[in-house]
Design a protein around this motif. Structure first.
Motif, PDB file in Angstrom:
ATOM      1  N   ILE A 259       0.843  -1.196   0.000  1.00 26.91           N
ATOM      2  CA  ILE A 259       0.000   0.000   0.000  1.00 26.91           C
ATOM      3  C   ILE A 259       0.878   1.246   0.000  1.00 26.91           C
ATOM      4  N   VAL A 260       0.567   2.181  -0.888  1.00 26.96           N
ATOM      5  CA  VAL A 260       1.263   3.467  -0.906  1.00 26.96           C
ATOM      6  C   VAL A 260       0.240   4.568  -0.699  1.00 26.96           C
ATOM      7  N   VAL A 261       0.525   5.463   0.237  1.00 26.47           N
ATOM      8  CA  VAL A 261      -0.368   6.591   0.469  1.00 26.47           C
ATOM      9  C   VAL A 261       0.338   7.876   0.034  1.00 26.47           C
ATOM     10  N   ASN A 262      -0.311   8.644  -0.815  1.00 29.54           N
ATOM     11  CA  ASN A 262       0.250   9.929  -1.249  1.00 29.54           C
ATOM     12  C   ASN A 262      -0.647  11.076  -0.826  1.00 29.54           C
ATOM     13  N   ASN A 263      -0.044  12.168  -0.431  1.00 22.84           N
ATOM     14  CA  ASN A 263      -0.783  13.420  -0.308  1.00 22.84           C
ATOM     15  C   ASN A 263      -0.553  14.204  -1.595  1.00 22.84           C
ATOM     16  N   ILE A 264      -1.621  14.670  -2.186  1.00 25.83           N
ATOM     17  CA  ILE A 264      -1.483  15.487  -3.396  1.00 25.83           C
ATOM     18  C   ILE A 264      -1.935  16.908  -3.062  1.00 25.83           C
ATOM     19  N   ILE A 265      -1.029  17.840  -3.266  1.00 24.04           N
ATOM     20  CA  ILE A 265      -1.270  19.209  -2.814  1.00 24.04           C
ATOM     21  C   ILE A 265      -1.572  20.104  -4.002  1.00 24.04           C
TER      22      ILE A 265
ATOM     23  N   LYS B  40       3.069  15.797  -5.362  1.00 23.34           N
ATOM     24  CA  LYS B  40       2.704  14.536  -4.721  1.00 23.34           C
ATOM     25  C   LYS B  40       3.755  14.168  -3.675  1.00 23.34           C
ATOM     26  N   ILE B  41       3.305  13.818  -2.460  1.00 28.62           N
ATOM     27  CA  ILE B  41       4.219  13.482  -1.375  1.00 28.62           C
ATOM     28  C   ILE B  41       3.890  12.102  -0.857  1.00 28.62           C
ATOM     29  N   GLU B  42       4.853  11.233  -0.833  1.00 23.93           N
ATOM     30  CA  GLU B  42       4.581   9.926  -0.259  1.00 23.93           C
ATOM     31  C   GLU B  42       4.426  10.080   1.245  1.00 23.93           C
ATOM     32  N   CYS B  43       3.411   9.432   1.750  1.00 28.67           N
ATOM     33  CA  CYS B  43       2.976   9.684   3.115  1.00 28.67           C
ATOM     34  C   CYS B  43       3.384   8.518   4.015  1.00 28.67           C
ATOM     35  N   ASN B  44       4.314   8.792   4.911  1.00 26.22           N
ATOM     36  CA  ASN B  44       4.764   7.730   5.815  1.00 26.22           C
ATOM     37  C   ASN B  44       4.624   8.157   7.269  1.00 26.22           C
ATOM     38  N   ASP B  45       3.704   9.064   7.475  1.00 28.05           N
ATOM     39  CA  ASP B  45       3.436   9.545   8.829  1.00 28.05           C
ATOM     40  C   ASP B  45       2.009  10.096   8.811  1.00 28.05           C
ATOM     41  N   ASP B  46       1.557  10.561   9.930  1.00 24.25           N
ATOM     42  CA  ASP B  46       0.267  11.241  10.017  1.00 24.25           C
ATOM     43  C   ASP B  46       0.137  12.274   8.891  1.00 24.25           C
TER      44      ASP B  46
END
Lengths: 193, 193
Positions: free
Chosen positions: A3-9, A30-36
């Motif tokens: 699973i990969v979670v990205n924040n897209i700003i 796009k930022i890969e999300c590995n924290d809150d």
DNA sequence: GCAAAAGTGTTCTCTCTACACCCATGT
DNA sequence: ACATGGGTGTAGAGAGAACACTTTTGC
């Protein structure tokens, strides 16, 4: 499954009545999300985007499967004044309507923009200093895809008691110069349209 | 870091003017997500919830860190008529205001409910058959935390051309019985309040 | 002086609000 | 007959829409 979670700003601004979006290396930020997710955003903004008072708002989460990976894209947005963006080499602004992204993403952005731009607090962020009424009227007509009567548009904002007239005028290339206004300090947020 | 993605499904209904939420084993309905989020939801509904025409709408994504795991909770909701819920042994309904969950989740639910319940299409899902005007007026007053004048409330719905009067009345325990109405088939969605 | 764009005021319609009395039922 | 809750109509205020002419500037 991985699973990969990205924040897209998505950072929007308005130039000459048209909505633009900020890109990094000609792509969505796009930022890969590995924290809150809020922590990640805060850190990224501080380290990478030199924009004051950015206040991101989450607006939708998309998922897609790719090569047996599950990708979760969490979309965020804010609307800022053009002058508050310092364009580093890898950053650029492009007119939103000319951006080549998946239609479902674009539609969500537009839907969210339409909800945000009618709010007093948002439009004040977009025009923190002086502006003319024809200027923001054009922006509204573009984003909301409606036409407004000049006189009624002005009366509406005046009656809502959100703007004050400055003793200055714009310098247009054609026609009579427009009076300049500024938004009053916000007491409570109002819906302008 | 290990990442877990959950879909959290909030199914709301109204009983006696009060919003209720569907729980499974006295907890929010949570599904671990190991596939495209819409696919997971569809599958879960078919296999676990015997509710017709459920149409989930995503409304927010929360993240939290727990034991060095990143947990992503994607919230979904729908609003259905009480009678369309078949309460299996592990399912129960609880009044939303009495639900003991994190305040930020609850606030998001309420905010979303307030946006949804003013729409014609939503309120028709809640009251697919007959209803009385005092009945839905009470629901609105509860959810929106406002008071309405009986006469103006009625006039509003009639002028919007969304309801039609049936030749029936309710059986109240007190006072005069209320006329029963039904929503017209929806042509275009309207905002009722 | 002409074209282009902005400023201004009035009237009419429609919508919203406030409000009081009568009616149908159960006890 | 009385308590309870529901149904109805009207008048006044406020908001929104439509509309034409004048003013300021650049060329």
């Amino acid at each position: 499954m991985e699973i990969v979670v990205n924040n897209i700003i998505n950072i929007f601004t308005v130039i000459d009545g048209k909505v633009h979006i900020l890109l990094k290396n000609n792509k969505l930020i796009k930022i890969e999300c590995n924290d809150d997710i809020e922590t990640i955003n805060k850190k990224y903004i501080e380290e990478n985007l030199d924009i004051e008072n950015l206040s991101l708002k989450q607006f939708y989460t998309f998922s897609e499967k790719q090569d047996n990976k599950l990708i979760i894209n969490i979309l965020f947005m804010d609307i800022v004044n053009y002058n508050s963006i310092k364009l580093a080499d890898d950053l650029s602004l492009i007119e939103l309507s000319k951006l080549d992204i998946d239609k479902k993403y674009l539609d969500k952005c537009l839907e969210t923009l339409r909800k945000e731009l009618v709010l007093n607090s948002t439009i004040k962020k977009l025009y923190p200093d002086e502006f003319s009424l024809p200027e923001i009227q054009k922006m509204y007509e573009d984003v909301l895809d409606k036409k407004y009567d000049r006189r009624n548009f002005r009366k509406r904002l005046i009656k809502l008691d959100v703007i004050e007239c400055l003793e200055k005028v714009s310098s247009n290339k054609n026609g009579r110069p427009a009076k300049l206004y500024k938004f009053k300090d916000i007491v409570e947020d109002k819906c302008l349209f």
